[in-house]
Write a protein that holds these residues in place. Sequence first.
Motif, PDB file in Angstrom:
ATOM      1  N   LYS A 107      51.734  47.764  50.453  1.00 44.57           N
ATOM      2  CA  LYS A 107      52.917  48.352  51.092  1.00 44.57           C
ATOM      3  C   LYS A 107      54.196  47.674  50.619  1.00 44.57           C
ATOM      4  O   LYS A 107      55.279  48.216  50.780  1.00 44.57           O
ATOM      5  CB  LYS A 107      52.798  48.320  52.613  1.00 44.57           C
ATOM      6  CG  LYS A 107      52.774  46.936  53.229  1.00 44.57           C
ATOM      7  CD  LYS A 107      52.582  47.022  54.727  1.00 44.57           C
ATOM      8  CE  LYS A 107      52.471  45.630  55.310  1.00 44.57           C
ATOM      9  NZ  LYS A 107      52.125  45.649  56.709  1.00 44.57           N
ATOM     10  N   GLU A 108      54.055  46.487  50.013  1.00 44.51           N
ATOM     11  CA  GLU A 108      55.216  45.784  49.455  1.00 44.51           C
ATOM     12  C   GLU A 108      55.339  46.045  47.956  1.00 44.51           C
ATOM     13  O   GLU A 108      56.066  45.365  47.261  1.00 44.51           O
ATOM     14  CB  GLU A 108      55.100  44.275  49.715  1.00 44.51           C
ATOM     15  CG  GLU A 108      55.194  43.917  51.182  1.00 44.51           C
ATOM     16  CD  GLU A 108      54.970  42.436  51.452  1.00 44.51           C
ATOM     17  OE1 GLU A 108      54.735  41.663  50.501  1.00 44.51           O
ATOM     18  OE2 GLU A 108      55.038  42.061  52.629  1.00 44.51           O
ATOM     19  N   GLY A 109      54.617  47.021  47.457  1.00 46.83           N
ATOM     20  CA  GLY A 109      54.753  47.410  46.063  1.00 46.83           C
ATOM     21  C   GLY A 109      53.645  46.962  45.135  1.00 46.83           C
ATOM     22  O   GLY A 109      53.756  47.125  43.929  1.00 46.83           O
ATOM     23  N   LEU A 110      52.548  46.418  45.671  1.00 48.50           N
ATOM     24  CA  LEU A 110      51.444  46.011  44.804  1.00 48.50           C
ATOM     25  C   LEU A 110      50.818  47.244  44.166  1.00 48.50           C
ATOM     26  O   LEU A 110      50.511  48.219  44.835  1.00 48.50           O
ATOM     27  CB  LEU A 110      50.380  45.258  45.603  1.00 48.50           C
ATOM     28  CG  LEU A 110      49.070  44.981  44.849  1.00 48.50           C
ATOM     29  CD1 LEU A 110      49.312  44.019  43.694  1.00 48.50           C
ATOM     30  CD2 LEU A 110      48.019  44.436  45.782  1.00 48.50           C
ATOM     31  N   GLU A 114      47.294  46.104  38.752  1.00 48.82           N
ATOM     32  CA  GLU A 114      47.737  44.773  38.352  1.00 48.82           C
ATOM     33  C   GLU A 114      46.644  43.725  38.557  1.00 48.82           C
ATOM     34  O   GLU A 114      46.735  42.617  38.034  1.00 48.82           O
ATOM     35  CB  GLU A 114      48.994  44.368  39.122  1.00 48.82           C
ATOM     36  CG  GLU A 114      50.203  45.194  38.761  1.00 48.82           C
ATOM     37  CD  GLU A 114      51.444  44.808  39.525  1.00 48.82           C
ATOM     38  OE1 GLU A 114      51.375  43.947  40.429  1.00 48.82           O
ATOM     39  OE2 GLU A 114      52.515  45.367  39.231  1.00 48.82           O
ATOM     40  N   ILE A 115      45.637  44.069  39.318  1.00 48.59           N
ATOM     41  CA  ILE A 115      44.465  43.204  39.498  1.00 48.59           C
ATOM     42  C   ILE A 115      43.307  43.949  38.838  1.00 48.59           C
ATOM     43  O   ILE A 115      42.747  44.883  39.397  1.00 48.59           O
ATOM     44  CB  ILE A 115      44.178  42.936  40.985  1.00 48.59           C
ATOM     45  CG1 ILE A 115      45.393  42.298  41.651  1.00 48.59           C
ATOM     46  CG2 ILE A 115      42.934  42.069  41.135  1.00 48.59           C
ATOM     47  CD1 ILE A 115      45.300  42.210  43.161  1.00 48.59           C
ATOM     48  N   GLU A 116      43.002  43.560  37.618  1.00 48.12           N
ATOM     49  CA  GLU A 116      41.961  44.231  36.852  1.00 48.12           C
ATOM     50  C   GLU A 116      40.677  43.412  36.917  1.00 48.12           C
ATOM     51  O   GLU A 116      40.688  42.208  36.658  1.00 48.12           O
ATOM     52  CB  GLU A 116      42.410  44.383  35.394  1.00 48.12           C
ATOM     53  CG  GLU A 116      41.433  45.144  34.536  1.00 48.12           C
ATOM     54  CD  GLU A 116      41.947  45.384  33.116  1.00 48.12           C
ATOM     55  OE1 GLU A 116      41.341  46.211  32.434  1.00 48.12           O
ATOM     56  OE2 GLU A 116      42.945  44.740  32.706  1.00 48.12           O
ATOM     57  N   ILE A 117      39.586  44.059  37.271  1.00 49.34           N
ATOM     58  CA  ILE A 117      38.298  43.385  37.366  1.00 49.34           C
ATOM     59  C   ILE A 117      37.472  43.767  36.137  1.00 49.34           C
ATOM     60  O   ILE A 117      37.120  44.933  35.956  1.00 49.34           O
ATOM     61  CB  ILE A 117      37.550  43.747  38.667  1.00 49.34           C
ATOM     62  CG1 ILE A 117      38.442  43.547  39.901  1.00 49.34           C
ATOM     63  CG2 ILE A 117      36.246  42.954  38.764  1.00 49.34           C
ATOM     64  CD1 ILE A 117      38.973  42.133  40.089  1.00 49.34           C
ATOM     65  N   PHE A 126      35.182  38.945  36.433  1.00 50.47           N
ATOM     66  CA  PHE A 126      36.341  38.061  36.419  1.00 50.47           C
ATOM     67  C   PHE A 126      37.587  38.925  36.542  1.00 50.47           C
ATOM     68  O   PHE A 126      37.554  40.129  36.257  1.00 50.47           O
ATOM     69  CB  PHE A 126      36.376  37.168  35.165  1.00 50.47           C
ATOM     70  CG  PHE A 126      36.567  37.906  33.864  1.00 50.47           C
ATOM     71  CD1 PHE A 126      37.835  38.047  33.300  1.00 50.47           C
ATOM     72  CD2 PHE A 126      35.480  38.449  33.191  1.00 50.47           C
ATOM     73  CE1 PHE A 126      38.012  38.717  32.095  1.00 50.47           C
ATOM     74  CE2 PHE A 126      35.637  39.114  31.981  1.00 50.47           C
ATOM     75  CZ  PHE A 126      36.915  39.250  31.437  1.00 50.47           C
ATOM     76  N   ALA A 127      38.655  38.319  37.009  1.00 50.46           N
ATOM     77  CA  ALA A 127      39.903  39.065  37.222  1.00 50.46           C
ATOM     78  C   ALA A 127      40.909  38.746  36.127  1.00 50.46           C
ATOM     79  O   ALA A 127      41.035  37.600  35.702  1.00 50.46           O
ATOM     80  CB  ALA A 127      40.488  38.722  38.585  1.00 50.46           C
ATOM     81  N   VAL A 128      41.622  39.775  35.697  1.00 52.20           N
ATOM     82  CA  VAL A 128      42.754  39.635  34.790  1.00 52.20           C
ATOM     83  C   VAL A 128      43.961  40.147  35.553  1.00 52.20           C
ATOM     84  O   VAL A 128      43.955  41.280  36.045  1.00 52.20           O
ATOM     85  CB  VAL A 128      42.542  40.443  33.490  1.00 52.20           C
ATOM     86  CG1 VAL A 128      43.765  40.344  32.591  1.00 52.20           C
ATOM     87  CG2 VAL A 128      41.294  39.978  32.767  1.00 52.20           C
ATOM     88  N   LEU A 129      44.976  39.311  35.682  1.00 54.49           N
ATOM     89  CA  LEU A 129      46.158  39.667  36.463  1.00 54.49           C
ATOM     90  C   LEU A 129      47.276  40.145  35.546  1.00 54.49           C
ATOM     91  O   LEU A 129      47.476  39.612  34.452  1.00 54.49           O
ATOM     92  CB  LEU A 129      46.622  38.468  37.283  1.00 54.49           C
ATOM     93  CG  LEU A 129      45.578  37.867  38.227  1.00 54.49           C
ATOM     94  CD1 LEU A 129      46.152  36.661  38.945  1.00 54.49           C
ATOM     95  CD2 LEU A 129      45.076  38.908  39.217  1.00 54.49           C
ATOM     96  N   HIS A 130      48.008  41.148  36.033  1.00 52.78           N
ATOM     97  CA  HIS A 130      49.137  41.710  35.309  1.00 52.78           C
ATOM     98  C   HIS A 130      50.324  41.800  36.273  1.00 52.78           C
ATOM     99  O   HIS A 130      50.138  41.768  37.486  1.00 52.78           O
ATOM    100  CB  HIS A 130      48.812  43.124  34.809  1.00 52.78           C
ATOM    101  CG  HIS A 130      47.539  43.223  34.021  1.00 52.78           C
ATOM    102  ND1 HIS A 130      47.440  42.870  32.699  1.00 52.78           N
ATOM    103  CD2 HIS A 130      46.296  43.639  34.387  1.00 52.78           C
ATOM    104  CE1 HIS A 130      46.202  43.071  32.276  1.00 52.78           C
ATOM    105  NE2 HIS A 130      45.483  43.530  33.287  1.00 52.78           N
ATOM    106  N   GLY A 131      51.511  41.984  35.745  1.00 49.41           N
ATOM    107  CA  GLY A 131      52.698  42.268  36.557  1.00 49.41           C
ATOM    108  C   GLY A 131      52.945  41.276  37.677  1.00 49.41           C
ATOM    109  O   GLY A 131      52.889  40.060  37.491  1.00 49.41           O
ATOM    110  N   GLN A 132      53.234  41.813  38.879  1.00 56.62           N
ATOM    111  CA  GLN A 132      53.556  41.010  40.057  1.00 56.62           C
ATOM    112  C   GLN A 132      52.425  40.037  40.403  1.00 56.62           C
ATOM    113  O   GLN A 132      52.675  38.889  40.753  1.00 56.62           O
ATOM    114  CB  GLN A 132      53.832  41.934  41.247  1.00 56.62           C
ATOM    115  CG  GLN A 132      54.102  41.212  42.549  1.00 56.62           C
ATOM    116  CD  GLN A 132      54.167  42.160  43.755  1.00 56.62           C
ATOM    117  OE1 GLN A 132      53.938  43.351  43.645  1.00 56.62           O
ATOM    118  NE2 GLN A 132      54.492  41.605  44.906  1.00 56.62           N
ATOM    119  N   THR A 138      50.869  32.652  38.567  1.00 55.48           N
ATOM    120  CA  THR A 138      51.372  31.614  37.663  1.00 55.48           C
ATOM    121  C   THR A 138      52.490  30.798  38.295  1.00 55.48           C
ATOM    122  O   THR A 138      52.731  29.669  37.884  1.00 55.48           O
ATOM    123  CB  THR A 138      51.845  32.198  36.315  1.00 55.48           C
ATOM    124  OG1 THR A 138      52.845  33.182  36.554  1.00 55.48           O
ATOM    125  CG2 THR A 138      50.683  32.821  35.554  1.00 55.48           C
ATOM    126  N   GLY A 139      53.171  31.328  39.315  1.00 55.34           N
ATOM    127  CA  GLY A 139      54.220  30.591  40.009  1.00 55.34           C
ATOM    128  C   GLY A 139      53.687  29.727  41.143  1.00 55.34           C
ATOM    129  O   GLY A 139      54.445  29.058  41.831  1.00 55.34           O
TER     130      GLY A 139
END
Length: 163
Positions: A107-110, A114-117, A126-132, A138-139
Amino acid sequence: AMPGVSPYRPPVSRLHPPISISIPQSPSLPSPRLPSPSSGLLSLSTGIDIVPVPIFQKAIDKKSFLASNFTKNEITYCNNKHNSAVHFAGKFAAKEDVSKDLKLEWKEGLNWKEIEIKNEKSGAPFAVLHGQAKTVFTGSIYTELQISISHCDEYAVAVAVVL
């Protein structure tokens, strides 16, 4: 959690949010939403989700649902399996777990893509993260993201842990 679909959610899912354990190295440090590398916190976050496969089957019968929530790689992988609904349900449960761990909400724009399994040749997910999702991970102080998926004909369950 699935746009346009109201899936069955077991009561346990609503009663027990993800468990987060933070151990401050210094009592004077504030606890941010997600610990940052400079916070000095050691942290573990875990999420678990269960998806009833027959109910999820109704959602994946809609091509627009698949295109909105799964990458082309995920769709190809699941469609090449004997019971694709079980595999889609497992991957979606894992996506929800990762989003819980990273405190992300659709609901906050996810964007669920962006969460690729993905899967190792052995089948291990395993997960590969993209975008937000990648930016948030990483932050943070987290350096590892581990997932596990299991399923039978009726249910798919996944657990995600970030360390």
